[in-house]
Design a protein around this motif. Sequence first.
Motif, PDB file in Angstrom:
ATOM      1  N   ALA A  28     -11.573  15.844  10.299  1.00 39.31           N
ATOM      2  CA  ALA A  28     -10.907  14.545  10.393  1.00 39.31           C
ATOM      3  C   ALA A  28     -11.862  13.483  10.921  1.00 39.31           C
ATOM      4  O   ALA A  28     -11.890  12.358  10.425  1.00 39.31           O
ATOM      5  CB  ALA A  28      -9.681  14.648  11.303  1.00 39.31           C
ATOM      6  N   GLN A  29     -12.680  13.855  11.933  1.00 38.72           N
ATOM      7  CA  GLN A  29     -13.624  12.899  12.476  1.00 38.72           C
ATOM      8  C   GLN A  29     -14.690  12.543  11.456  1.00 38.72           C
ATOM      9  O   GLN A  29     -15.086  11.390  11.328  1.00 38.72           O
ATOM     10  CB  GLN A  29     -14.276  13.477  13.735  1.00 38.72           C
ATOM     11  CG  GLN A  29     -13.327  13.559  14.921  1.00 38.72           C
ATOM     12  CD  GLN A  29     -13.978  14.231  16.117  1.00 38.72           C
ATOM     13  OE1 GLN A  29     -14.935  14.990  15.959  1.00 38.72           O
ATOM     14  NE2 GLN A  29     -13.461  13.952  17.303  1.00 38.72           N
ATOM     15  N   THR A  30     -15.145  13.538  10.690  1.00 40.02           N
ATOM     16  CA  THR A  30     -16.141  13.277   9.652  1.00 40.02           C
ATOM     17  C   THR A  30     -15.588  12.326   8.607  1.00 40.02           C
ATOM     18  O   THR A  30     -16.257  11.393   8.156  1.00 40.02           O
ATOM     19  CB  THR A  30     -16.579  14.595   8.984  1.00 40.02           C
ATOM     20  OG1 THR A  30     -17.135  15.449   9.978  1.00 40.02           O
ATOM     21  CG2 THR A  30     -17.616  14.331   7.898  1.00 40.02           C
ATOM     22  N   ALA A  31     -14.323  12.553   8.207  1.00 44.70           N
ATOM     23  CA  ALA A  31     -13.687  11.671   7.216  1.00 44.70           C
ATOM     24  C   ALA A  31     -13.561  10.266   7.761  1.00 44.70           C
ATOM     25  O   ALA A  31     -13.762   9.278   7.056  1.00 44.70           O
ATOM     26  CB  ALA A  31     -12.314  12.233   6.832  1.00 44.70           C
ATOM     27  N   ALA A  32     -13.206  10.166   9.067  1.00 45.49           N
ATOM     28  CA  ALA A  32     -13.024   8.856   9.662  1.00 45.49           C
ATOM     29  C   ALA A  32     -14.345   8.090   9.722  1.00 45.49           C
ATOM     30  O   ALA A  32     -14.377   6.874   9.641  1.00 45.49           O
ATOM     31  CB  ALA A  32     -12.435   8.997  11.059  1.00 45.49           C
ATOM     32  N   MET A  33     -15.458   8.834   9.889  1.00 51.80           N
ATOM     33  CA  MET A  33     -16.760   8.193  10.010  1.00 51.80           C
ATOM     34  C   MET A  33     -17.411   7.924   8.659  1.00 51.80           C
ATOM     35  O   MET A  33     -18.439   7.267   8.605  1.00 51.80           O
ATOM     36  CB  MET A  33     -17.683   9.075  10.852  1.00 51.80           C
ATOM     37  CG  MET A  33     -17.271   9.183  12.311  1.00 51.80           C
ATOM     38  SD  MET A  33     -18.495  10.071  13.313  1.00 51.80           S
ATOM     39  CE  MET A  33     -18.394  11.714  12.608  1.00 51.80           C
ATOM     40  N   ALA A  34     -16.861   8.467   7.589  1.00 48.69           N
ATOM     41  CA  ALA A  34     -17.452   8.276   6.267  1.00 48.69           C
ATOM     42  C   ALA A  34     -17.450   6.791   5.911  1.00 48.69           C
ATOM     43  O   ALA A  34     -16.455   6.097   6.124  1.00 48.69           O
ATOM     44  CB  ALA A  34     -16.663   9.063   5.229  1.00 48.69           C
ATOM     45  N   PRO A  35     -18.567   6.269   5.403  1.00 43.04           N
ATOM     46  CA  PRO A  35     -18.621   4.850   5.049  1.00 43.04           C
ATOM     47  C   PRO A  35     -17.683   4.544   3.889  1.00 43.04           C
ATOM     48  O   PRO A  35     -17.428   5.412   3.046  1.00 43.04           O
ATOM     49  CB  PRO A  35     -20.080   4.641   4.653  1.00 43.04           C
ATOM     50  CG  PRO A  35     -20.556   5.996   4.226  1.00 43.04           C
ATOM     51  CD  PRO A  35     -19.821   6.969   5.109  1.00 43.04           C
ATOM     52  N   PRO A  36     -17.148   3.326   3.848  1.00 41.79           N
ATOM     53  CA  PRO A  36     -16.255   2.983   2.750  1.00 41.79           C
ATOM     54  C   PRO A  36     -16.980   2.957   1.412  1.00 41.79           C
ATOM     55  O   PRO A  36     -18.183   2.728   1.341  1.00 41.79           O
ATOM     56  CB  PRO A  36     -15.737   1.583   3.138  1.00 41.79           C
ATOM     57  CG  PRO A  36     -16.759   1.046   4.081  1.00 41.79           C
ATOM     58  CD  PRO A  36     -17.318   2.219   4.806  1.00 41.79           C
ATOM     59  N   SER A 186     -11.637   3.203   2.068  1.00 43.46           N
ATOM     60  CA  SER A 186     -11.806   4.427   2.865  1.00 43.46           C
ATOM     61  C   SER A 186     -10.659   5.380   2.552  1.00 43.46           C
ATOM     62  O   SER A 186      -9.568   4.949   2.164  1.00 43.46           O
ATOM     63  CB  SER A 186     -11.826   4.106   4.361  1.00 43.46           C
ATOM     64  OG  SER A 186     -12.890   3.240   4.675  1.00 43.46           O
ATOM     65  N   LYS A 187     -10.915   6.656   2.738  1.00 45.21           N
ATOM     66  CA  LYS A 187      -9.893   7.671   2.478  1.00 45.21           C
ATOM     67  C   LYS A 187      -9.096   7.915   3.762  1.00 45.21           C
ATOM     68  O   LYS A 187      -9.654   8.217   4.806  1.00 45.21           O
ATOM     69  CB  LYS A 187     -10.555   8.962   2.019  1.00 45.21           C
ATOM     70  CG  LYS A 187      -9.581  10.025   1.529  1.00 45.21           C
ATOM     71  CD  LYS A 187      -8.938   9.631   0.198  1.00 45.21           C
ATOM     72  CE  LYS A 187      -9.888   9.740  -0.977  1.00 45.21           C
ATOM     73  NZ  LYS A 187      -9.199   9.521  -2.288  1.00 45.21           N
ATOM     74  N   GLY A 191      -4.753  11.143   2.315  1.00 45.62           N
ATOM     75  CA  GLY A 191      -5.393  11.166   1.001  1.00 45.62           C
ATOM     76  C   GLY A 191      -5.347   9.865   0.239  1.00 45.62           C
ATOM     77  O   GLY A 191      -5.945   9.750  -0.839  1.00 45.62           O
ATOM     78  N   SER A 192      -4.660   8.862   0.768  1.00 44.73           N
ATOM     79  CA  SER A 192      -4.562   7.582   0.072  1.00 44.73           C
ATOM     80  C   SER A 192      -5.847   6.777   0.238  1.00 44.73           C
ATOM     81  O   SER A 192      -6.620   6.978   1.179  1.00 44.73           O
ATOM     82  CB  SER A 192      -3.368   6.780   0.593  1.00 44.73           C
ATOM     83  OG  SER A 192      -3.491   6.517   1.974  1.00 44.73           O
ATOM     84  N   ASP A 193      -6.106   5.879  -0.689  1.00 42.63           N
ATOM     85  CA  ASP A 193      -7.271   4.994  -0.642  1.00 42.63           C
ATOM     86  C   ASP A 193      -6.866   3.686   0.023  1.00 42.63           C
ATOM     87  O   ASP A 193      -5.982   2.975  -0.476  1.00 42.63           O
ATOM     88  CB  ASP A 193      -7.794   4.719  -2.051  1.00 42.63           C
ATOM     89  CG  ASP A 193      -8.340   5.974  -2.716  1.00 42.63           C
ATOM     90  OD1 ASP A 193      -9.020   6.752  -2.021  1.00 42.63           O
ATOM     91  OD2 ASP A 193      -8.069   6.180  -3.916  1.00 42.63           O
ATOM     92  N   VAL A 194      -7.510   3.361   1.130  1.00 42.78           N
ATOM     93  CA  VAL A 194      -7.125   2.202   1.929  1.00 42.78           C
ATOM     94  C   VAL A 194      -8.217   1.140   1.897  1.00 42.78           C
ATOM     95  O   VAL A 194      -9.397   1.429   2.143  1.00 42.78           O
ATOM     96  CB  VAL A 194      -6.845   2.607   3.393  1.00 42.78           C
ATOM     97  CG1 VAL A 194      -6.420   1.387   4.214  1.00 42.78           C
ATOM     98  CG2 VAL A 194      -5.761   3.676   3.453  1.00 42.78           C
ATOM     99  N   VAL A 195      -7.821  -0.088   1.589  1.00 43.76           N
ATOM    100  CA  VAL A 195      -8.752  -1.218   1.570  1.00 43.76           C
ATOM    101  C   VAL A 195      -8.775  -1.856   2.951  1.00 43.76           C
ATOM    102  O   VAL A 195      -7.759  -2.358   3.429  1.00 43.76           O
ATOM    103  CB  VAL A 195      -8.326  -2.269   0.528  1.00 43.76           C
ATOM    104  CG1 VAL A 195      -9.327  -3.423   0.512  1.00 43.76           C
ATOM    105  CG2 VAL A 195      -8.214  -1.650  -0.846  1.00 43.76           C
ATOM    106  N   GLY A 196      -9.962  -1.856   3.592  1.00 42.45           N
ATOM    107  CA  GLY A 196     -10.099  -2.505   4.885  1.00 42.45           C
ATOM    108  C   GLY A 196     -10.709  -3.886   4.778  1.00 42.45           C
ATOM    109  O   GLY A 196     -10.484  -4.739   5.626  1.00 42.45           O
ATOM    110  N   ARG A 197     -11.491  -4.103   3.704  1.00 46.23           N
ATOM    111  CA  ARG A 197     -12.153  -5.390   3.494  1.00 46.23           C
ATOM    112  C   ARG A 197     -12.300  -5.625   2.005  1.00 46.23           C
ATOM    113  O   ARG A 197     -12.488  -4.679   1.239  1.00 46.23           O
ATOM    114  CB  ARG A 197     -13.524  -5.398   4.181  1.00 46.23           C
ATOM    115  CG  ARG A 197     -14.342  -6.658   3.989  1.00 46.23           C
ATOM    116  CD  ARG A 197     -15.420  -6.790   5.063  1.00 46.23           C
ATOM    117  NE  ARG A 197     -16.374  -5.704   5.052  1.00 46.23           N
ATOM    118  CZ  ARG A 197     -17.572  -5.765   4.462  1.00 46.23           C
ATOM    119  NH1 ARG A 197     -17.926  -6.853   3.802  1.00 46.23           N
ATOM    120  NH2 ARG A 197     -18.403  -4.742   4.517  1.00 46.23           N
TER     121      ARG A 197
END
Length: 209
Positions: A28-36, A186-187, A191-197
């Motif tokens: 989970a931490q690796t996924a959170a740190m993955a670049p968009p 970002s994922k 599993g959804s694709d989220v737009v942050g910017r």
Amino acid sequence: MTTAQFLRRLVPALAASTLLAYGSVAIAQTAAMAPPVRVRATIEKVNADNLEVSTKAGKKLTLKLAPDLMLFSVSHAAITDIKSDSFIGSAAVPLPDGSLKALEVHVFPAGMKVGEGHYAWDLGKKSSMTNGTVGDVVVTSGRTITVKYPDGEKKIVVPADVPIVSLNKGDRSLLVPGAHGVFFVSKAADGSDVVGRATVGVNGVVPPM
């Protein structure tokens, strides 16, 4: 079963459970740190909390909008809009002399600095992105600009046919069917694709970055 036998069976089970839990947290931490991931697409439909878009390759995607979504509008600009002390970004490719040839240039609003530095980009083979403050601007002899950032500086040649755009702070009113955008996705844990910017063109402009 004796107490000793029970403990011999319990300890490995607890160790396995702990390892599994730790592994899940690490993933989970690796996924959170993955670049968009940058998704270049055209908006087809706008819903309350997501967008339906079509990529340049024709792929249909549903992108969830983050609550703290950051939006920029993209409009046409000119080389004369780039001045000393302007903060700009430029996707570019290397030239034999060590300088860069711009593929595009985008000018940020006064006082705003986003993504400062020099790093790899995905706009072509060996492409990079340089975001920094403009030093010298030479328009009369080859349209060359010097861009400075904390770790160094780059000399960027801007050909006459390269798109130059300006960025400005925007809001969700930019999100309309037919608008072109670059969506930083970002994922999420579900599993959804989220737009942050996102950078979204106005009046038919296609963000070139």
